[in-house]
Design a protein around this motif. Structure first.
Motif, mmCIF file in Angstrom:
data_model
loop_
_atom_site.group_PDB
_atom_site.id
_atom_site.type_symbol
_atom_site.label_atom_id
_atom_site.label_comp_id
_atom_site.label_asym_id
_atom_site.label_seq_id
_atom_site.Cartn_x
_atom_site.Cartn_y
_atom_site.Cartn_z
ATOM 1 N N SER A 21 -8.440 0.895 2.260
ATOM 2 C CA SER A 21 -9.460 0.134 2.540
ATOM 3 C C SER A 21 -10.388 -0.249 1.479
ATOM 4 C CB SER A 21 -10.986 1.721 2.985
ATOM 5 O OG SER A 21 -10.543 2.387 2.304
ATOM 6 N N ASP A 67 -11.751 10.689 -4.827
ATOM 7 C CA ASP A 67 -12.120 9.497 -4.470
ATOM 8 C C ASP A 67 -12.954 8.665 -4.558
ATOM 9 O OD1 ASP A 67 -10.701 10.229 -1.566
ATOM 10 O OD2 ASP A 67 -12.435 11.981 -1.020
ATOM 11 N N ASN A 84 1.162 -0.904 0.483
ATOM 12 C CA ASN A 84 -0.229 0.094 0.195
ATOM 13 C C ASN A 84 0.785 1.346 0.458
ATOM 14 O OD1 ASN A 84 -2.546 -1.325 -0.235
ATOM 15 N ND2 ASN A 84 -2.485 -1.637 1.874
ATOM 16 N N TYR A 121 -16.542 7.653 1.507
ATOM 17 C CA TYR A 121 -15.987 7.554 0.659
ATOM 18 C C TYR A 121 -16.064 7.615 -0.863
ATOM 19 C CZ TYR A 121 -11.131 6.757 3.212
ATOM 20 O OH TYR A 121 -10.154 6.939 4.275
ATOM 21 N N SER A 129 -4.063 5.852 -1.977
ATOM 22 C CA SER A 129 -4.686 6.361 -1.178
ATOM 23 C C SER A 129 -5.449 5.616 -0.118
ATOM 24 C CB SER A 129 -5.466 7.712 -1.669
ATOM 25 O OG SER A 129 -6.759 6.189 -2.401
ATOM 26 N N ASN A 130 -5.638 6.646 0.567
ATOM 27 C CA ASN A 130 -5.970 5.988 1.754
ATOM 28 C C ASN A 130 -7.935 4.908 1.550
ATOM 29 O OD1 ASN A 130 -4.752 6.751 4.168
ATOM 30 N ND2 ASN A 130 -6.241 8.346 4.649
#
Lengths: 163, 272
Positions: free
Chosen positions: A22, A52, A11, A45, A17-18
């Motif tokens: 996830s 996003d 990652n 998101y 990205s976050n």
């Protein structure tokens, strides 16, 4: 244990990205999951910026087209996508309809594992159900209304809707 | 050549290799997804043409299954591209002598069916590759009953050809572990025959609503009834094959043909 460690290194190394992290965690090769909490987080998101949203869908797209050995990626991605179609932003529905062929072609997914069990059955069922949902606008609208009204109620969705 | 085209060539090559097993779904799927991603199938046809299909019967048979699947599930432009390659597809039917062994006969008849399907789509561009029911087509056809009559005759001809083809496939399946390759050709035929069946049901109902009892219609109704029994037997045979039942949902038809003299929602119409 070490596998999730490798994933967290990947990652960082790939600069995900976050939101993408996830998705990757929720659709990993671990036998359990994704949890409702994971999917809630991903859905939230999709209500944020366009970037996003696109990052989430791009990662799901990659997971959906993964090879047979990673059948769990595909199965879990279908679970997540089914959740997003009900609970995510309206854009998720549009994305799923635009890319219906990706889901449709999974209705005949086959993968035999080492013990010669066909692990594709679960994917075929999930894909069939999701296609049926996406092709029935009335039912889809109803399901989304139900999902929206369950938010904020005890035991329902904790996350509030975007104002 | 782009990266995507190289990958596509690999998929085509692997989908129709010489192993006597069903064409691998993941490679066929890659071809289908390519046609949607690029909204055309030129690279797919180019990739098929460079395969050494003349050298091996199994390979050619698998190629036909793959082509049929891509026509069914690919982007709508695939049907138009395929028509441009009609000569090539037609040539595949004559590579092996049809009076020779089982594969020769199967290839010949399967190829004829694909050509018939292509001609149908050429004449009736409103249909997708799977004949999935689109309401607007039946409405348009009812406004012009002559055109609707013509389409439905052609659809019934296709249904007859599917029936002949599935009978030939069943006749060539013997108790050997290798027959799954032949069985896998039934998968697209089941989906397609059911699409045609459903369309004919609602189309004939719509025509009855429009025209009422009519001699021309009653001929179609009789033919529809006999096709209903044909299909019911075909699906019953398929239900006996575990490979098929676990892979796809095979429809079950009732013992009696559906009543066509009702509205599409099943309600009986007032007499005219």
């Amino acid at each position: 244990m070490s596998k999730s460690l490798v994933r967290s290194i990947k990652n960082v190394a790939n600069g995900y990205s976050n939101g993408q992290i996830s998705v990757r965690n929720a659709t990993s090769n671990d036998p359990s999951g994704p949890t409702t909490y994971d999917m809630e987080e991903i859905a939230s998101y999709t209500y944020q910026s366009q970037t996003d949203f696109l990052e989430i869908m791009d990662m799901l797209d990659r997971r959906l087209n993964d090879k047979g050995k990673n059948w769990r990626h595909v199965a879990k991605s279908l679970t997540v996508l089914d959740y997003l179609v009900r609970y995510g932003s309206e854009k998720c529905v549009l994305w799923a309809k635009d890319n219906l062929y990706i889901i449709k072609t999974l209705r005949e997914f086959i993968h035999f594992d080492e013990a010669n069990n066909d692990q594709g059955a679960i994917i075929r069922v999930k894909a069939k159900e999701l296609v049926a949902l996406l092709q029935n606008d009335e039912r889809l609208r109803h399901e989304r209304e139900l999902a929206a009204s369950s938010r904020g109620r005890p035991g329902g969705e904790r996350r509030s809707r975007r104002n | 050549m782009s990266r995507a085209e190289v990958d596509l060539q690999t998929s085509v090559k692997k989908a129709c290799n010489t192993d006597e097993v069903p064409p691998k779904r993941k490679h066929v799927r890659a071809c289908i997804v390519y046609t949607w991603d690029h909204k055309n199938s030129r690279a797919f046809w180019n990739a098929v043409k460079i395969q050494p299909l003349q050298s091996d019967q199994v390979q050619l048979f698998k190629a036909l299954i793959m082509i049929h699947k891509v026509l069914q599930e690919g982007h709508p432009n695939t049907l138009k591209d395929a028509y441009r390659n009609r000569e090539f597809i037609s040539s595949l039917g004559h590579v092996f002598p049809p009076q020779g062994n089982a594969y020769g006969r199967l290839i010949n008849q399967y190829d004829k069916y694909i050509l018939q399907k292509l001609d149908f789509h050429r004449n009736n561009p409103g249909f997708n590759g799977m004949f999935e029911y689109e309401e607007y087509i039946s409405l348009r056809a009812v406004n012009d009953p002559n055109e609707g009559y013509e389409s439905i005759l052609q659809l019934m001809d296709l249904q007859d050809s599917i029936d002949n083809l599935q009978k030939l496939i069943f006749a060539t399946i013997h108790q050997t572990p290798k027959n799954l390759c032949k069985v896998s050709a039934l998968v697209p035929l089941i989906a397609e025959s059911y699409g045609i069946y459903k369309f004919c049901t609602s189309m004939l109902r719509a025509m009855y609503q429009q025209l009422g009892a009519d001699d021309a219609l009653s001929i179609l109704f009789e033919r529809f009834d006999s096709q209903h029994f044909m299909l019911r037997d075909f699906y019953t045979d398929c239900h006996a094959i575990k490979f098929l039942t676990s892979l796809i949902t095979i429809p079950r038809l009732s013992n009696n043909p559906p009543n066509l003299q009702v509205g599409d929602d099943g309600a009986t119409l007032p007499p005219r």
